[in-house]
Scaffold this motif. Structure first.
Motif, PDB file in Angstrom:
ATOM      1  N   ASN A  44      41.262  30.337  44.707  1.00  0.00           N
ATOM      2  CA  ASN A  44      42.685  29.986  44.230  1.00  0.00           C
ATOM      3  C   ASN A  44      43.530  30.839  45.646  1.00  0.00           C
ATOM      4  OD1 ASN A  44      43.024  32.653  43.455  1.00  0.00           O
ATOM      5  ND2 ASN A  44      42.820  31.962  41.442  1.00  0.00           N
ATOM      6  N   GLY A  45      42.614  31.834  46.173  1.00  0.00           N
ATOM      7  CA  GLY A  45      43.228  32.558  47.346  1.00  0.00           C
ATOM      8  C   GLY A  45      44.232  33.414  47.007  1.00  0.00           C
ATOM      9  N   ARG A  46      44.031  34.107  45.595  1.00  0.00           N
ATOM     10  CA  ARG A  46      44.963  35.152  45.441  1.00  0.00           C
ATOM     11  C   ARG A  46      44.428  36.454  45.801  1.00  0.00           C
ATOM     12  NH1 ARG A  46      44.589  34.042  39.889  1.00  0.00           N
ATOM     13  NH2 ARG A  46      45.925  32.367  39.213  1.00  0.00           N
ATOM     14  N   LEU A  47      45.196  36.867  47.151  1.00  0.00           N
ATOM     15  CA  LEU A  47      44.676  38.159  47.604  1.00  0.00           C
ATOM     16  C   LEU A  47      44.795  39.692  47.046  1.00  0.00           C
ATOM     17  CD1 LEU A  47      45.738  36.928  51.319  1.00  0.00           C
ATOM     18  CD2 LEU A  47      43.445  36.981  50.612  1.00  0.00           C
ATOM     19  N   SER A  48      45.982  39.464  46.111  1.00  0.00           N
ATOM     20  CA  SER A  48      46.296  40.542  45.219  1.00  0.00           C
ATOM     21  C   SER A  48      45.094  41.004  44.600  1.00  0.00           C
ATOM     22  CB  SER A  48      47.529  40.576  44.709  1.00  0.00           C
ATOM     23  OG  SER A  48      47.460  39.615  43.850  1.00  0.00           O
ATOM     24  N   GLU A  49      44.392  39.823  43.844  1.00  0.00           N
ATOM     25  CA  GLU A  49      43.366  40.057  42.939  1.00  0.00           C
ATOM     26  C   GLU A  49      42.061  40.383  43.739  1.00  0.00           C
ATOM     27  OE1 GLU A  49      43.945  40.310  39.396  1.00  0.00           O
ATOM     28  OE2 GLU A  49      46.010  40.097  40.303  1.00  0.00           O
ATOM     29  N   PHE A  50      41.938  39.743  44.679  1.00  0.00           N
ATOM     30  CA  PHE A  50      40.820  39.976  45.682  1.00  0.00           C
ATOM     31  C   PHE A  50      40.768  41.630  46.068  1.00  0.00           C
ATOM     32  CE2 PHE A  50      38.903  40.626  49.849  1.00  0.00           C
ATOM     33  CZ  PHE A  50      37.743  39.921  49.848  1.00  0.00           C
ATOM     34  N   ILE A  51      42.030  42.107  46.371  1.00  0.00           N
ATOM     35  CA  ILE A  51      41.891  43.612  46.736  1.00  0.00           C
ATOM     36  C   ILE A  51      41.567  44.469  45.491  1.00  0.00           C
ATOM     37  CG2 ILE A  51      43.685  45.302  47.328  1.00  0.00           C
ATOM     38  CD1 ILE A  51      44.967  43.118  49.060  1.00  0.00           C
ATOM     39  N   LYS A  52      42.200  44.129  44.406  1.00  0.00           N
ATOM     40  CA  LYS A  52      41.835  44.906  43.415  1.00  0.00           C
ATOM     41  C   LYS A  52      40.250  45.080  42.971  1.00  0.00           C
ATOM     42  CE  LYS A  52      46.125  44.004  40.607  1.00  0.00           C
ATOM     43  NZ  LYS A  52      46.704  43.290  39.613  1.00  0.00           N
ATOM     44  N   ILE A  53      39.481  43.940  43.242  1.00  0.00           N
ATOM     45  CA  ILE A  53      38.105  44.082  42.776  1.00  0.00           C
ATOM     46  C   ILE A  53      37.435  44.835  43.766  1.00  0.00           C
ATOM     47  CG2 ILE A  53      35.946  42.637  42.551  1.00  0.00           C
ATOM     48  CD1 ILE A  53      37.728  40.629  40.970  1.00  0.00           C
ATOM     49  N   VAL A  54      37.833  44.563  45.064  1.00  0.00           N
ATOM     50  CA  VAL A  54      36.950  45.065  46.360  1.00  0.00           C
ATOM     51  C   VAL A  54      37.168  46.477  46.594  1.00  0.00           C
ATOM     52  CG1 VAL A  54      37.227  45.141  48.861  1.00  0.00           C
ATOM     53  CG2 VAL A  54      37.224  42.749  47.543  1.00  0.00           C
ATOM     54  N   GLU A  55      38.388  47.154  46.082  1.00  0.00           N
ATOM     55  CA  GLU A  55      38.631  48.593  46.247  1.00  0.00           C
ATOM     56  C   GLU A  55      37.946  49.174  45.076  1.00  0.00           C
ATOM     57  OE1 GLU A  55      42.532  48.774  49.113  1.00  0.00           O
ATOM     58  OE2 GLU A  55      42.558  49.128  47.134  1.00  0.00           O
ATOM     59  N   GLN A  56      38.036  48.537  43.919  1.00  0.00           N
ATOM     60  CA  GLN A  56      37.580  49.169  42.801  1.00  0.00           C
ATOM     61  C   GLN A  56      35.884  49.226  42.826  1.00  0.00           C
ATOM     62  OE1 GLN A  56      36.543  46.742  38.813  1.00  0.00           O
ATOM     63  NE2 GLN A  56      37.813  48.087  37.649  1.00  0.00           N
TER      64      GLN A  56
END
Length: 360
Positions: free
Chosen positions: A256-268
């Motif tokens: 779905n391309g949700r970048l905000s959710e992508f960022i949370k997981i990658v940084e975590q």
């Protein structure tokens, strides 16, 4: 599929001498692998972006010989590097059953990296994947089966690369690669990496990775030692579950391309990796003060500008700054004005996702 799948039955052709050359890139994990068992098998699944500009070129020259023993020399940028040879010997010993011709040739392995030596970027992933590709190509010529399915060739190269350096199995193809058996990813395996098989939103195409070179020295604790410290780690089981859960969460996000959710997981994931190091016995710290300064400035910039920039970390001090292609101008300007001073000698490498190893 088992390891026995990769043991050849026989060769139809004998090569007296020749050479094979490949270029293979590094990769950066989004969901991290930290902790292994058996022979280079991961305790959790991982997913990575294959890079483009950070790569290793390797030429493998071979000469038929009579004495049956391992015989090779390693050269980096034209200079003999005997310090690298014990690792190659261990690799050859691991893969001999899958490449039974290894003791019948003398090898000269000539390699060079596109990134500065001792830059703090791990060259094991790109180096081992390039060497594995060369060996598989050599075997292909010996079997006279030049029509071998490309998928089979890449699968064996990934399988072999893993036995040299775990994450190297994610550098054979691009641009999103999964390594490790995962219940929600069809075809995933502990034995080799696979191309991510599901829909990926355009937001993640040509994704950018600018690597900030915070520390260019040798790591105080090697990745091999760090992985081994996970065996008795008090939080290991929960960490392996967290990684697999995060990979499950990424599947709909990538679609779905949700970048905000992508960022949370990658940084975590990045911070969890280093939390495991901090809480090992003995504990160790690979981040540097400038690593933390960069992370805090990224957080501030993102809050103030609504940018989709984020960070991830490997097992080291360097910071991988990830961002969509559409933000390249603004983020690079931010890096040059605010983050560059925290890089050693102001050095950073502008990279992006790539397509994997290629013959030269």
């Amino acid at each position: 599929m088992t390891e026995a799948t990769f043991i050849p039955k026989s060769y139809k052709n004998t090569l007296d001498h020749g050479s094979v050359s490949f270029k293979a890139p590094s990769n950066i994990a989004l969901v991290k692998y930290w902790g292994k068992y058996g022979e280079q098998l991961p305790k959790n699944a991982s997913i990575s972006f294959t890079l483009s500009n950070c790569f290793t070129k390797t030429q493998l020259s071979f000469q038929k010989k009579e004495i049956q023993e391992f015989d090779f020399e390693v050269y980096l940028d034209g200079k003999r590097e005997e310090g690298f040879e014990p690792k190659i010997l261990k690799f050859f010993e691991r893969v001999e059953v899958y490449l039974p011709f290894l003791k019948t040739y003398s090898f000269k392995i000539e390699t060079s990296n596109s990134f500065p030596h001792s830059s703090g970027i791990a060259s094991s992933a790109s180096g081992m994947s390039a060497l594995a590709c060369c060996l598989v190509e050599m075997e292909k010529r010996m079997s006279k089966n030049l029509s071998t399915a490309l998928e089979e060739t890449k699968q064996k190269a990934s399988f072999l690369a893993r036995l040299g350096s775990g994450s190297a199995c994610r550098s054979i193809e691009g641009d999103l690669i999964v390594w490790g058996a995962h219940e929600h990813i069809e075809g995933s395996s502990n034995l080799f990496g696979i191309k991510y098989p599901y829909v990926v939103h355009d937001n993640f195409k040509n994704y950018q990775d600018t690597i900030l070179l915070v520390d260019k020295g040798e790591k105080q604790v090697s990745s091999t030692v760090g992985h081994n410290l996970m065996h008795e780690h008090p939080f290991a089981a929960q960490r392996f579950k967290q990684a697999n859960d995060n990979l499950s969460k990424l599947i709909p996000i990538l679609e779905n391309g949700r970048l905000s959710e992508f960022i949370k997981i990658v940084e975590q994931e990045a911070l969890s990796l280093h939390a495991m190091m901090l809480t090992s016995e003995p504990g160790f710290i690979l981040m540097k003060p400038n690593t933390l300064e960069i992370i805090n400035r990224i957080w501030t910039f993102r809050k103030e500008t609504n940018s989709n920039v984020c960070f991830t970390l490997d097992a080291g001090a360097n910071v991988h700054v990830l961002y969509p292609e559409g933000e390249k101008v603004s983020v690079l300007n931010f890096i040059k004005t605010e983050l560059k001073p925290f890089c050693k000698n102001g050095e950073f490498i502008v990279d992006m996702t790539g397509s994997g190893a290629v013959p030269l």
